[in-house]
Design a protein around this motif. Structure first.
Motif, PDB file in Angstrom:
ATOM      1  N   VAL A 197      42.922  34.856 -67.103  1.00  0.00           N
ATOM      2  CA  VAL A 197      43.082  33.424 -66.878  1.00  0.00           C
ATOM      3  C   VAL A 197      43.776  33.215 -65.540  1.00  0.00           C
ATOM      4  O   VAL A 197      44.730  33.913 -65.205  1.00  0.00           O
ATOM      5  CB  VAL A 197      43.914  32.789 -68.018  1.00  0.00           C
ATOM      6  CG1 VAL A 197      44.138  31.317 -67.770  1.00  0.00           C
ATOM      7  CG2 VAL A 197      43.231  32.999 -69.352  1.00  0.00           C
ATOM      8  N   CYS A 198      43.299  32.249 -64.764  1.00  0.00           N
ATOM      9  CA  CYS A 198      43.880  31.928 -63.463  1.00  0.00           C
ATOM     10  C   CYS A 198      45.296  31.397 -63.661  1.00  0.00           C
ATOM     11  O   CYS A 198      45.533  30.528 -64.490  1.00  0.00           O
ATOM     12  CB  CYS A 198      43.011  30.895 -62.750  1.00  0.00           C
ATOM     13  SG  CYS A 198      43.659  30.388 -61.145  1.00  0.00           S
ATOM     14  N   ASP A 199      46.242  31.933 -62.878  1.00  0.00           N
ATOM     15  CA  ASP A 199      47.630  31.494 -62.983  1.00  0.00           C
ATOM     16  C   ASP A 199      47.861  30.126 -62.348  1.00  0.00           C
ATOM     17  O   ASP A 199      48.845  29.463 -62.653  1.00  0.00           O
ATOM     18  CB  ASP A 199      48.561  32.515 -62.318  1.00  0.00           C
ATOM     19  CG  ASP A 199      48.652  33.809 -63.111  1.00  0.00           C
ATOM     20  OD1 ASP A 199      48.470  33.758 -64.334  1.00  0.00           O
ATOM     21  OD2 ASP A 199      48.904  34.862 -62.503  1.00  0.00           O
ATOM     22  N   LYS A 200      46.969  29.685 -61.486  1.00  0.00           N
ATOM     23  CA  LYS A 200      47.164  28.404 -60.814  1.00  0.00           C
ATOM     24  C   LYS A 200      46.536  27.243 -61.587  1.00  0.00           C
ATOM     25  O   LYS A 200      47.188  26.242 -61.852  1.00  0.00           O
ATOM     26  CB  LYS A 200      46.584  28.464 -59.401  1.00  0.00           C
ATOM     27  CG  LYS A 200      46.877  27.234 -58.584  1.00  0.00           C
ATOM     28  CD  LYS A 200      46.451  27.403 -57.155  1.00  0.00           C
ATOM     29  CE  LYS A 200      46.755  26.144 -56.366  1.00  0.00           C
ATOM     30  NZ  LYS A 200      46.261  26.223 -55.015  1.00  0.00           N
ATOM     31  N   CYS A 201      45.256  27.379 -61.965  1.00  0.00           N
ATOM     32  CA  CYS A 201      44.573  26.245 -62.607  1.00  0.00           C
ATOM     33  C   CYS A 201      44.347  26.443 -64.102  1.00  0.00           C
ATOM     34  O   CYS A 201      44.015  25.495 -64.804  1.00  0.00           O
ATOM     35  CB  CYS A 201      43.242  25.971 -61.906  1.00  0.00           C
ATOM     36  SG  CYS A 201      42.020  27.265 -62.111  1.00  0.00           S
ATOM     37  N   GLY A 202      44.478  27.654 -64.605  1.00  0.00           N
ATOM     38  CA  GLY A 202      44.324  27.900 -66.032  1.00  0.00           C
ATOM     39  C   GLY A 202      42.896  28.135 -66.488  1.00  0.00           C
ATOM     40  O   GLY A 202      42.645  28.256 -67.682  1.00  0.00           O
TER      41      GLY A 202
END
Length: 64
Positions: free
Chosen positions: A8-13
């Protein structure tokens, strides 16, 4: 029972697909602070500031 790891992307989820995305690693000049890493999707990684770093090693003969 099989297990699947979901990235999962840490910035946008958003969920990052197989073979996609990037890992951003930040190292501090002060070694006591250590380092930090963030998993990013392709869209977030392209929007990050910074310059592309040249690859190490010799240039191919055709390029010189």
């Amino acid at each position: 029972m099989a297990r699947k790891t979901v990235l999962v992307c840490d910035k946008c989820g958003a969920e990052v697909g197989d073979g996609k995305g990037a890992v951003m690693r930040i190292t501090f000049t002060d070694a006591r602070r250590g380092a930090r890493a963030a998993d990013l999707c392709d869209a977030c990684a392209g929007a990050m500031p910074g310059n592309a770093v040249a690859r190490r090693g010799r240039k191919p003969k055709s390029a010189s």
